[in-house]
Write an enzyme that holds these catalytic residues in place. Structure first.
Site, PDB file in Angstrom:
ATOM      1  N   ARG A 176       0.817  -1.215   0.000  1.00  0.00           N
ATOM      2  CA  ARG A 176       0.000   0.000   0.000  1.00  0.00           C
ATOM      3  C   ARG A 176       0.852   1.267   0.000  1.00  0.00           C
ATOM      4  O   ARG A 176       0.509   2.269   0.618  1.00  0.00           O
ATOM      5  CB  ARG A 176      -0.981   0.000   1.173  1.00  0.00           C
ATOM      6  CG  ARG A 176      -1.934  -1.189   1.165  1.00  0.00           C
ATOM      7  CD  ARG A 176      -2.822  -1.202  -0.070  1.00  0.00           C
ATOM      8  NE  ARG A 176      -3.597  -2.433  -0.148  1.00  0.00           N
ATOM      9  CZ  ARG A 176      -3.261  -3.500  -0.884  1.00  0.00           C
ATOM     10  NH1 ARG A 176      -2.165  -3.460  -1.632  1.00  0.00           N
ATOM     11  NH2 ARG A 176      -4.017  -4.569  -0.909  1.00  0.00           N
ATOM     12  N   SER A 226     -10.884  -0.845   3.539  1.00  0.00           N
ATOM     13  CA  SER A 226     -10.142  -1.342   4.699  1.00  0.00           C
ATOM     14  C   SER A 226      -9.391  -0.196   5.355  1.00  0.00           C
ATOM     15  O   SER A 226      -8.571   0.462   4.727  1.00  0.00           O
ATOM     16  CB  SER A 226      -9.149  -2.430   4.273  1.00  0.00           C
ATOM     17  OG  SER A 226      -9.830  -3.552   3.760  1.00  0.00           O
ATOM     18  N   GLU A 296      -4.276   2.311   6.826  1.00  0.00           N
ATOM     19  CA  GLU A 296      -4.095   2.323   5.374  1.00  0.00           C
ATOM     20  C   GLU A 296      -4.682   3.596   4.801  1.00  0.00           C
ATOM     21  O   GLU A 296      -4.194   4.142   3.823  1.00  0.00           O
ATOM     22  CB  GLU A 296      -4.770   1.088   4.798  1.00  0.00           C
ATOM     23  CG  GLU A 296      -4.656   0.916   3.307  1.00  0.00           C
ATOM     24  CD  GLU A 296      -5.230  -0.412   2.852  1.00  0.00           C
ATOM     25  OE1 GLU A 296      -5.988  -0.398   1.870  1.00  0.00           O
ATOM     26  OE2 GLU A 296      -4.936  -1.444   3.463  1.00  0.00           O
TER      27      GLU A 296
END
Length: 303
Positions: A176, A226, A296
């Site tokens: 990420r 998420s 994230e």
């Protein structure tokens, strides 16, 4: 520098772009929360992007680049300077095994175009709600695939307004993250290298992933997907669920009862609601398991 002066300058510099002053951003981002932009500019050409960035550099004006905001939370105080929103740059073309997508195009749409041309490689992206630019920025991935697997190169503008092409090998990929998370480059377009396949088998895979996503994720509410990165050898959602946090709400933000890894905007949540709930989840999981969840989702703007 005076906001009204910046507004006037940009109207002269890029007259065909959308330019708004003191515009609320909540209507332009996936999460439907956040404060105002001093100046919101939506360019439609690469030349406009270069001109805006060069102007910001020359006049010492802060500039923030956004796609559709599917993985960011804009704080309630909003964003100072210029918000450069790339969502009018949406063209996608295909030549043989190469798909070229502008940064504001939906990565889901890119996967659908690949299907139409019977090209394998972007199936994993068929349910990711971000733009192509956002997908590169975050090295977006799902169900075993990620952007780094299929990207060839990207056309970008550097912090001085110059055009550059960055190769896949230059992009410092991580989980990420990529070279773009450093904020030095604005993504204009991406080239993906795909492989020939059968329409039926590609569609079958995309249908399977879409079913998994729709059955497990709370798509009926705005969210950032998420919230937390996957900790080593564990799953964030499982830790949150085992902490008894599903259904916990602060203001209009709630830990999803359908998927514990999601925090959803169930009732006109503010960014402050969301941020407070993230902090509560992190603290609870830390106390119970000794694991510090890392977000994230990106938080931008002022309190």
């Amino acid at each position: 520098m005076d906001i009204s002066q910046i507004y006037e300058d940009l109207q002269t510099l890029v007259p065909k772009a959308v330019i708004q002053c003191h515009e609320t951003l909540k209507g332009y981002v996936y999460t439907q929360m956040g404060g105002n932009a001093d100046i919101r500019v939506v360019p439609s050409t690469y030349d406009e992007v270069q001109s805006i960035i060069k102007y910001a550099v020359d006049h010492n004006v802060m500039i923030t680049t956004l796609g559709n905001g599917s993985n960011v939370v804009i704080r309630d105080g909003g964003i100072r300077g210029i918000v450069l929103q790339m969502t009018n740059l949406q063209e996608i073309t295909v030549s043989e095994h190469t798909l070229v997508a502008q940064s504001g195009a939906s990565i889901i749409h890119a996967s659908q175009i690949a299907l139409q041309h019977q090209l394998n490689g972007l199936e994993f992206a068929c349910g990711i709600p971000g733009t192509v630019g956002g997908a590169l920025y975050m090295n977006a991935g799902a169900y075993g695939g990620e952007v780094a697997d299929v990207l060839l190169d990207a056309l970008v503008v550097d912090s001085t307004g110059q055009l550059l092409t960055l190769r896949k090998e230059d992009m410092k990929w991580g989980y990420r993250q990529s070279i773009f998370t450093g904020g030095q480059y604005t993504i204009l377009q991406a080239r993906f290298g795909l492989e020939s396949g059968e329409h039926s088998s590609i569609k079958e895979k995309m249908d399977e992933l879409t079913f998994l996503r729709e059955s497990k994720q709370p798509l009926e509410y705005p969210s950032c997907g998420s919230v937390f990165k996957r900790p080593p050898n564990r799953f964030a959602g499982q830790l949150i669920q085992e902490s008894g946090l599903q259904g916990v709400r602060i203001g209009g933000a709630e830990v999803s009862t359908k998927h514990a890894g999601f925090i959803v905007n169930v009732d006109n949540a503010t960014a402050s609601d969301y941020i407070a709930l993230v902090a509560h989840v992190r603290e609870t999981v830390r106390e119970k398991f000794g694991i510090d969840l890392e977000t994230e989702v990106k938080f931008i703007g002022e309190e």
